[in-house]
Design an enzyme around this catalytic site. Sequence first.
Site, PDB file in Angstrom:
ATOM      1  CE1 TYR A 190      -2.910  -3.122   0.305  1.00  0.00           C
ATOM      2  CE2 TYR A 190      -3.259  -2.655   2.622  1.00  0.00           C
ATOM      3  CZ  TYR A 190      -3.492  -3.445   1.508  1.00  0.00           C
ATOM      4  OH  TYR A 190      -4.303  -4.549   1.617  1.00  0.00           O
TER       5      TYR A 190
ATOM      6  CG  PHE B  68     -21.206   0.155  -6.322  1.00  0.00           C
ATOM      7  CD1 PHE B  68     -21.065   1.118  -7.306  1.00  0.00           C
ATOM      8  CD2 PHE B  68     -22.369  -0.610  -6.301  1.00  0.00           C
ATOM      9  CE1 PHE B  68     -22.066   1.319  -8.256  1.00  0.00           C
ATOM     10  CE2 PHE B  68     -23.377  -0.420  -7.243  1.00  0.00           C
ATOM     11  CZ  PHE B  68     -23.220   0.547  -8.218  1.00  0.00           C
TER      12      PHE B  68
END
Length: 340
Positions: free
Chosen positions: A60, A212
């Site tokens: 990351y 989402f």
Amino acid sequence: MMASIRRIKLGSQGLEVSAQGLGCMGMAAYGSLRPEEEMIDLIHHSINTGITFLDTSDFYGPHTNEILLGKALKEGMREKVELASKFGNIILDGKWVIRGDPAYVRAACEASLKRLQLDCVDLYYQLRVETQVPIEVTMGELKKLVEEGKIKYIGLSEASASTIRRAHAVHPITAVQLEWSLWSRDAEEDIIPTCRELGIGIVAYSPLGRGFLSSGPKLLESFSENDRRKTHPRFQPENVEHNKRIFERISEISTRKGCTPAQLALAWVHHQGNDVCPIPGTTKIENFNQNIGALSVKLMPEEMVELESLALDVKGDRYPSLTHTWKYADTPDPSTWNGQ
């Protein structure tokens, strides 16, 4: 408020974590770095609230996320958390490369500990399985790192059922991290039953469908220019148009329940069992506080059935290529390994 966050046992080796974790990837991924001071405040808020299971990786950033966690866990915070990090993924000449050879495993662990400013990480995952190196070989080095006190528990991410079994035979696997949500349920057929048979905890990443399931199509408006989600099939225009119906149904049910869509989607994951810990990520304290509310949402069996019918209608694969998922995560027989 600390007492309101329940704790669960993850796996069979003694690791205990908050029933919900905090995925830290978005603090240094998805296309942009967030203000460091704000992210440290969020991490401290998480710990003080009782969400103490923090998830990061050397991939990351790369590296910047671990450095951030290292700064955040100074001054008496380290002993309050269960920290998970990962190794195995690197970008080489613009391509995603996976490694699991012993020399790399050790070098990656030691580099992560240095960035995290720690002597030991609680849970150390192989982020993706290298298909050229027998899992027994990778696990052999991880077992040594446990014996040396550099890691406490071993995890796998996106591993196939056969790989999990073979790894577990070398050294107990404490947790398998996999994508599990109302629109990603492919692991339920084989992976999750295997974990339960072996007493392995399940850590659900992207429990909100990469945002989402909490925001619906308007999420795409917030994507930065180099947000990796833009390449995902489910976020392509033709699929978004279809998948928005799922979000609309979740919104309808959440309104009926008196909670937010995100809380409903997370509550569904929590209702899968006490061996499951979802790790929703966020960069905003407001969203973090909302996510905690999922722990208080109770779902009736008929509501679970209603929600589960939605996943059958998802359009688009989880990733642009399924090569780096559990579907292709088998490794060679150890007798074929020559150390190269």
